[in-house]
Scaffold this active site. Structure first.
Site, PDB file in Angstrom:
ATOM      1  N   ASP A 130      42.107  39.559  39.832  1.00  0.00           N
ATOM      2  CA  ASP A 130      41.734  38.659  39.747  1.00  0.00           C
ATOM      3  C   ASP A 130      40.447  38.605  41.343  1.00  0.00           C
ATOM      4  O   ASP A 130      38.996  38.283  41.858  1.00  0.00           O
ATOM      5  CB  ASP A 130      41.380  37.283  39.467  1.00  0.00           C
ATOM      6  CG  ASP A 130      42.090  37.951  37.863  1.00  0.00           C
ATOM      7  OD1 ASP A 130      42.986  38.222  37.930  1.00  0.00           O
ATOM      8  OD2 ASP A 130      40.724  37.142  37.059  1.00  0.00           O
ATOM      9  N   LYS A 188      41.913  43.143  37.031  1.00  0.00           N
ATOM     10  CA  LYS A 188      42.050  41.420  36.344  1.00  0.00           C
ATOM     11  C   LYS A 188      43.491  41.240  35.068  1.00  0.00           C
ATOM     12  O   LYS A 188      43.745  42.061  35.175  1.00  0.00           O
ATOM     13  CB  LYS A 188      40.923  41.436  34.991  1.00  0.00           C
ATOM     14  CG  LYS A 188      40.803  40.648  34.520  1.00  0.00           C
ATOM     15  CD  LYS A 188      39.216  39.805  33.836  1.00  0.00           C
ATOM     16  CE  LYS A 188      39.588  38.533  33.036  1.00  0.00           C
ATOM     17  NZ  LYS A 188      40.646  38.387  32.136  1.00  0.00           N
ATOM     18  N   LYS A 241      54.060  36.046  39.498  1.00  0.00           N
ATOM     19  CA  LYS A 241      55.108  35.597  37.732  1.00  0.00           C
ATOM     20  C   LYS A 241      56.252  36.339  37.775  1.00  0.00           C
ATOM     21  O   LYS A 241      56.604  36.015  37.077  1.00  0.00           O
ATOM     22  CB  LYS A 241      53.878  35.891  36.673  1.00  0.00           C
ATOM     23  CG  LYS A 241      52.804  35.207  36.230  1.00  0.00           C
ATOM     24  CD  LYS A 241      52.104  35.577  35.338  1.00  0.00           C
ATOM     25  CE  LYS A 241      51.465  36.980  34.955  1.00  0.00           C
ATOM     26  NZ  LYS A 241      50.765  37.657  36.108  1.00  0.00           N
ATOM     27  N   LYS A 276      47.746  45.960  33.219  1.00  0.00           N
ATOM     28  CA  LYS A 276      47.903  46.827  35.335  1.00  0.00           C
ATOM     29  C   LYS A 276      49.655  47.208  34.958  1.00  0.00           C
ATOM     30  O   LYS A 276      50.040  48.400  34.955  1.00  0.00           O
ATOM     31  CB  LYS A 276      47.896  45.968  35.870  1.00  0.00           C
ATOM     32  CG  LYS A 276      46.154  45.897  36.616  1.00  0.00           C
ATOM     33  CD  LYS A 276      46.472  44.972  37.803  1.00  0.00           C
ATOM     34  CE  LYS A 276      47.328  43.758  37.841  1.00  0.00           C
ATOM     35  NZ  LYS A 276      46.639  42.418  36.604  1.00  0.00           N
TER      36      LYS A 276
END
Length: 259
Positions: free
Chosen positions: A127, A9, A40, A14
Site C-alpha cells: 500500500d 495492496k 502482521k 499476496k
C-alpha cells in the site's frame, strides 16, 4: 539464486499467492525461502498448518545477538524455508524500520550462504512503497518484482504506485518489473482494466488466477491449495504461475548475458 519480490495492496492475496508459489517451485525441485515483510507476520501461516511463527523482530527483542539463525528461519510445508520480519509494538515505532532490522539480522547470520536457496521470495505489503517496504527493490535484495492485483480500483491504484516506484529504482540499476499476477475477483471489465494497467506500466499479465472457493477452504485447513488440493485445477493454475515467474526471470538473465 533467483530473488523475487511480490507486491500488492493489502488483502489482495499476496501471501496466499506467495505461499502457493513457494510450494509449486519446491515441487519443481527448487530450494525456496519465503520472507514475509508485513508487520502482521502472517505470510507463511499456510506453510505452518495455520500457525504463525515468531517474527524475527520478536526474537531479536527477546534474545538480542544471542538469537541463532535456526531461531529466525523455520521449515514449512514442502521444505520451504520461512522467515517473518514482523513489526514494532502497535503504535510504537516504524514498521518499515522493522523490516530493515530483520533483513540486517538475516545478513549478519549469513542466512543465504548457510541455506543456499535457489529462490528467495519476499512477500511485501504494497500500500505504501517507502522506507523499509522498499528494501527488497532498492537495496539489491530482489532482482524481479511481480505485482498482484485484481480489477478493483484500489488494487489497481496501488499497483500503479508500486510500478512507478519499481521503475524509478530500475533506472538506478536495482530490481526490474517482472509482470502482473492477476488475482481475479469477478469485477466488471476486470481483464480489460488490468490489461490497460499493464500497458500503462509497459509490462504484461504473466499469469491469471481464477476465483476459487478452494483457496478459502485450504486456508481453513491451515494449508496451501498446493498441499490441500494438489490435483485441483486451482493447483494447476499456481503451477502455471510458477512457470511464468521462472520464465520472466530467465528472460532477464538472457538479456543481461547479451547486454
Amino acid at each position: 539464486m533467483l530473488k523475487i519480490a511480490v507486491y500488492g495492496k493489502g488483502g489482495i492475496g499476496k501471501s496466499t499467492i506467495s505461499s502457493n508459489l513457494s510450494v509449486a517451485l519446491s515441487e519443481r525441485g527448487y530450494k525456496v525461502m519465503q520472507i514475509g515483510c508485513d508487520p502482521k507476520a502472517d505470510s507463511t501461516i499456510q506453510l505452518h498448518q495455520g500457525h504463525t511463527v515468531t517474527s524475527i523482530l520478536d526474537i531479536i527483542r527477546a534474545r538480542g545477538d544471542k538469537a541463532g539463525l535456526d531461531e529466525l528461519v523455520t521449515e514449512g510445508s514442502g521444505g520451504v524455508l520461512c522467515a517473518e520480519a514482523g513489526g514494532p509494538t502497535p503504535g510504537m515505532g516504524c514498521a518499515g524500520r522493522g523490516i530493515i532490522t530483520a533483513f540486517e539480522a538475516l545478513e549478519e547470520r549469513n542466512a543465504f550462504e548457510v541455506y543456499k536457496p535457489d529462490v528467495v521470495i519476499y512477500d511485501v505489503l504494497g500500500d505504501v512503497v517507502c522506507g523499509g517496504f522498499a528494501m527488497p527493490i532498492r537495496e539489491g535484495y530482489a532482482d524481479k518484482v511481480f505485482i498482484v492485483t485484481s480489477g478493483e480500483n484500489m488494487a489497481i491504484y496501488a499497483a500503479a504506485n508500486i510500478a512507478a516506484a519499481v521503475k524509478s529504482f530500475e533506472a538506478r540499476g536495482y530490481a526490474s518489473l517482472g509482470g502482473i499476477l492477476l488475482n481475479r475477483r469477478g469485477v466488471k471489465r476486470e481483464q480489460e482494466k488490468v490489461e490497460e494497467l499493464a500497458e500503462d506500466m509497459e509490462t504484461e499479465i504473466i499469469a491469471s488466477l481464477d476465483y476459487s472457493s478452494l483457496v478459502g477452504e485450504a486456508e481453513e485447513l491451515g494449508k496451501t491449495v498446493m498441499e490441500a488440493y494438489p490435483d485441483s485445477d486451482m493447483a494447476g493454475q499456481y503451477r502455471k504461475m510458477a512457470d511464468a515467474v521462472l520464465a520472466a526471470c530467465r528472460e532477464e538473465e538472457v538479456k543481461k548475458a547479451y547486454a
